[in-house]
Design a protein around this motif. Structure first.
Motif, mmCIF file in Angstrom:
data_model
loop_
_atom_site.group_PDB
_atom_site.id
_atom_site.type_symbol
_atom_site.label_atom_id
_atom_site.label_comp_id
_atom_site.label_asym_id
_atom_site.label_seq_id
_atom_site.Cartn_x
_atom_site.Cartn_y
_atom_site.Cartn_z
ATOM 1 N N PHE A 158 0.828 -1.203 0.000
ATOM 2 C CA PHE A 158 0.000 0.000 0.000
ATOM 3 C C PHE A 158 0.865 1.257 0.000
ATOM 4 O O PHE A 158 2.022 1.230 0.405
ATOM 5 C CB PHE A 158 -0.918 0.014 1.224
ATOM 6 C CG PHE A 158 -1.786 -1.206 1.357
ATOM 7 C CD1 PHE A 158 -2.745 -1.487 0.399
ATOM 8 C CD2 PHE A 158 -1.634 -2.080 2.424
ATOM 9 C CE1 PHE A 158 -3.545 -2.612 0.505
ATOM 10 C CE2 PHE A 158 -2.422 -3.208 2.549
ATOM 11 C CZ PHE A 158 -3.387 -3.480 1.581
ATOM 12 N N GLY A 159 0.286 2.351 -0.426
ATOM 13 C CA GLY A 159 0.984 3.636 -0.442
ATOM 14 C C GLY A 159 0.297 4.574 -1.416
ATOM 15 O O GLY A 159 -0.297 4.132 -2.408
ATOM 16 N N LYS A 160 0.376 5.859 -1.128
ATOM 17 C CA LYS A 160 -0.267 6.813 -2.027
ATOM 18 C C LYS A 160 0.504 6.869 -3.348
ATOM 19 O O LYS A 160 1.648 6.391 -3.456
ATOM 20 C CB LYS A 160 -0.358 8.191 -1.376
ATOM 21 C CG LYS A 160 0.957 8.920 -1.204
ATOM 22 C CD LYS A 160 0.720 10.317 -0.642
ATOM 23 C CE LYS A 160 2.026 11.113 -0.597
ATOM 24 N NZ LYS A 160 1.814 12.505 -0.136
ATOM 25 N N THR A 161 -0.106 7.469 -4.355
ATOM 26 C CA THR A 161 0.499 7.571 -5.681
ATOM 27 C C THR A 161 1.863 8.265 -5.606
ATOM 28 O O THR A 161 2.006 9.300 -4.950
ATOM 29 C CB THR A 161 -0.422 8.365 -6.617
ATOM 30 O OG1 THR A 161 -1.685 7.702 -6.685
ATOM 31 C CG2 THR A 161 0.177 8.456 -8.012
ATOM 32 N N GLY A 162 2.862 7.664 -6.257
ATOM 33 C CA GLY A 162 4.191 8.266 -6.312
ATOM 34 C C GLY A 162 5.136 7.853 -5.212
ATOM 35 O O GLY A 162 6.267 8.337 -5.152
ATOM 36 N N THR A 163 4.719 6.932 -4.337
ATOM 37 C CA THR A 163 5.587 6.517 -3.223
ATOM 38 C C THR A 163 6.410 5.270 -3.544
ATOM 39 O O THR A 163 7.192 4.815 -2.713
ATOM 40 C CB THR A 163 4.761 6.258 -1.956
ATOM 41 O OG1 THR A 163 3.699 5.327 -2.248
ATOM 42 C CG2 THR A 163 4.159 7.548 -1.435
ATOM 43 N N GLY A 164 6.245 4.704 -4.731
ATOM 44 C CA GLY A 164 7.078 3.566 -5.132
ATOM 45 C C GLY A 164 6.452 2.208 -4.898
ATOM 46 O O GLY A 164 7.180 1.233 -4.702
ATOM 47 N N LYS A 165 5.118 2.109 -4.931
ATOM 48 C CA LYS A 165 4.464 0.805 -4.736
ATOM 49 C C LYS A 165 4.924 -0.198 -5.791
ATOM 50 O O LYS A 165 5.141 -1.368 -5.486
ATOM 51 C CB LYS A 165 2.943 0.937 -4.808
ATOM 52 C CG LYS A 165 2.295 1.703 -3.695
ATOM 53 C CD LYS A 165 0.786 1.607 -3.761
ATOM 54 C CE LYS A 165 0.218 2.113 -5.059
ATOM 55 N NZ LYS A 165 0.537 3.524 -5.332
ATOM 56 N N THR A 166 5.052 0.272 -7.036
ATOM 57 C CA THR A 166 5.446 -0.639 -8.105
ATOM 58 C C THR A 166 6.846 -1.196 -7.867
ATOM 59 O O THR A 166 7.102 -2.384 -8.075
ATOM 60 C CB THR A 166 5.396 0.083 -9.464
ATOM 61 O OG1 THR A 166 4.069 0.564 -9.689
ATOM 62 C CG2 THR A 166 5.787 -0.850 -10.595
ATOM 63 N N PHE A 167 7.765 -0.356 -7.421
ATOM 64 C CA PHE A 167 9.131 -0.822 -7.146
ATOM 65 C C PHE A 167 9.143 -1.798 -5.973
ATOM 66 O O PHE A 167 9.848 -2.811 -5.999
ATOM 67 C CB PHE A 167 10.049 0.363 -6.876
ATOM 68 C CG PHE A 167 10.470 1.085 -8.124
ATOM 69 C CD1 PHE A 167 11.612 0.722 -8.803
ATOM 70 C CD2 PHE A 167 9.699 2.109 -8.644
ATOM 71 C CE1 PHE A 167 11.994 1.365 -9.966
ATOM 72 C CE2 PHE A 167 10.061 2.765 -9.803
ATOM 73 C CZ PHE A 167 11.213 2.392 -10.471
#
Length: 561
Positions: free
Chosen positions: A177-186
């Motif tokens: 979890f994490g807001k947009t731009g915090t690196g969830k994909t990484f």
């Protein structure tokens, strides 16, 4: 595994415990020679009691004074009086949350001696910054066992590894979890790389934005550092790229292994029902779909879409359905026929066709043989496409794995045991909100806790949109920065001691930091996530090179555990 204790260095001393309770945690006074500005919420510390060591996390930092009169008439900054008062009369107090305790002895066994906190240390117990051996005792260390995978380093300890226990990770569904731009994909890519490298589970990734398979652009950076490698770049034929949009792959100049096509006859009412909100379908329209299915079996959808709208009244009378509901169903489902990956007819004997155009059955066969699949949506990334494909494929996977698991339970033969499978879904709240979680297969998978060897890795920026029951079933949660109060509350659903951890989550940096808690880690910890760059590529690709001679073994004899 036994670990030796080592003497602590005096420079690692932070202060002493002054008060506390089992329920509220501990309070400690920071030593005068330690700058409060160097202390961070989320830092990992060790409280040294008389008989026990308490592994703890700093959850809050505040300034105190021995007398309120000092604060009413404060001295000038950097004055002699300010220096005189510092330490004895003005000081910093830290709140600690003990997470684990262990007897103080020469060696400990990680799986036996680490215990939940059921006591507290005595007054004036010394608090130390954690050393590397403390981290290794708690979180393990990457080694030949392939049980542990380095995800990052603790706050202010860049040269030390914090590992996930992969054996425990795949036992349950998990969340990133994490807001947009915090690196969830990484973060997600790191976790998937660890699972693939160590052969812990086979993975199916619903890659909505084509970010996991081939190299993709970083959110920041320039020049040669603008792009980072994907799982296909790292693991070669261990990962198959399957696409719904071959044109997008060609435009990006990347190759694909499979092109997925879904015939109308493969789409069942249960695949459409969870799309009620997306298609704006009334309940009566779904009831009409069941009438069609009961009448025409697998051809129900093509029979509906082949009708002339002008003759809908006669068709409704023929099948005994409501005319308005039937017409509404026709209008809404016409969008399904227009999806580029939907075909009129199924492949014949698709498992023997040499073409890389395949159906769902071939996809499942590849997973059963131990090949990880990244399903790219390309430009076909509408929410309708994503919801339909993810739900349709996962329903059939679940059915296959349930049948295999029941066979294994009957025969108890190792060769009948299903391969552990992890399904990665983005925009998870679309599948797991309170209404959808009771209809989609994903709610069923999350609740079954890998009873049938299938688990989820849910990736979302809005955890508050996920059903509370599902959230409470997630074994491990890796959470980057969140700002919304509802999302923060949702992340801690079912977590004891959540109040103290809220401060820690709120203090995370907006990039490359995450709070990890749950089944795959013995205690909550904040990490600076591992750098996804050249050193990481070498570690991952190196393991592939070492196993090149064992490639067939990796695929055909995938370890059941």
């Amino acid at each position: 595994m036994a670990e030796k204790l080592t003497p602590r260095n005096e420079e690692d001393r932070l202060g002493v415990v002054t008060s506390g309770s089992l329920s509220d945690g501990l309070e400690m006074r920071l030593d005068p020679d330690v700058s409060v500005e160097e202390v961070r919420a989320g830092k990992f510390v060790v409280v040294e009691g008389k008989q026990l060591d308490f592994f703890s996390m700093i959850t809050d930092v505040r300034l105190d004074a021995s007398s309120a009169s000092i604060l009413r008439d404060p001295p000038a900054r950097e004055s002699l009086l300010s220096d005189v008062l510092a330490g004895d009369h003005t000081y910093a107090t830290l709140s600690l949350k003990p997470m684990l305790m262990v007897e103080r002895k020469e060696t400990i066994k990680r799986d036996e001696d680490l215990r939940p906190v059921k006591s507290i240390p005595v007054h004036f117990s010394t608090v130390w910054s954690a050393q590397s051996i403390d981290i290794d005792k708690i979180f393990g260390k990457e080694d030949e066992s392939k049980r542990f995978f380095n995800l990052g380093s603790p706050i202010d300890m860049d040269d030390i590894e914090v590992c996930l226990d992969l054996d425990r990770l795949i036992e349950r569904s998990n969340g990133v979890f994490g807001k947009t731009g915090t690196g969830k994909t990484f973060l997600t890519r790191l976790i998937l790389a660890g699972i693939i490298r160590n052969n812990k589970a086979v993975n199916l990734i619903f890659d909505m934005h084509s970010e996991y398979g081939w190299q993709t652009r970083k959110e920041s950076g320039s020049g040669k550092d603008t792009f980072v490698k994907g799982l296909k770049n790292l693991f070669g034929q261990q990962v198959l790229i399957c696409t719904l949009d071959p044109e997008s792959a060609r435009a990006r100049n990347v190759s694909v292994d499979l092109e997925l096509e879904i015939p109308l006859s493969e789409i069942d009412v249960e695949d459409i029902a969870p799309l009620q909100d997306e298609l704006n379908l009334h309940t009566t329209a779904i009831e009409t779909a069941y009438i069609l299915r009961n009448r025409f079996k697998k051809k129900w959808l093509s029979e509906l879409l082949d009708q002339d709208p002008a003759g809908m009244k006669d068709f409704a009378e023929e099948i005994g359905a409501n005319k308005e509901s039937l017409a509404a169903l026709y209008r809404k489902l016409s969008a399904v026929r227009n999806l580029p990956f939907v075909t009129e007819k199924a492949h014949k004997d698709e498992e023997h066709v040499k073409s890389n155009r395949v159906g769902v059955r071939r996809l499942i066969q590849e997973l059963q043989q131990g090949r990880n699949i990244d399903l790219e949506f390309g430009r076909v990334s509408s929410m309708l496409s994503y919801l339909l494909v993810a739900n349709l494929i996962s329903r059939r996977i679940h059915e296959t794995w349930v049948n295999q698991a029941e066979k294994y339970m009957a025969t108890q033969k190792l060769e009948d045991r299903p391969r552990p499978l992890m399904i990665t879904i983005e925009e998870a709240h679309k599948f797991l909100n309170p209404a959808a979680a009771r209809q989609t297969i994903f709610g069923t998978i999350a609740r079954e806790l890998r009873k049938y060897f299938v688990s989820l890795l849910v990736v979302d920026q809005r955890p508050s949109g996920i059903d509370d029951e599902i959230l409470s079933q997630l074994g491990t949660r890796v959470t980057a920065l969140l700002n919304d109060e509802k999302d923060i509350n949702a992340v801690f659903t079912g977590v004891s001691g959540a109040a103290a951890l809220r401060n820690v989550l709120a203090s995370l940096d907006s990039k490359q930091q995450a709070l990890i808690l749950g089944h795959a880690t013995p205690m909550p910890v904040v990490v600076k996530t591992r750098e996804y760059g050249e050193d990481f590529y070498k570690a991952m690709m190196g393991s592939v090179e070492e196993n090149k001679s064992k490639t067939k073994k990796t695929v055909d004899l995938f370890p059941p555990g």
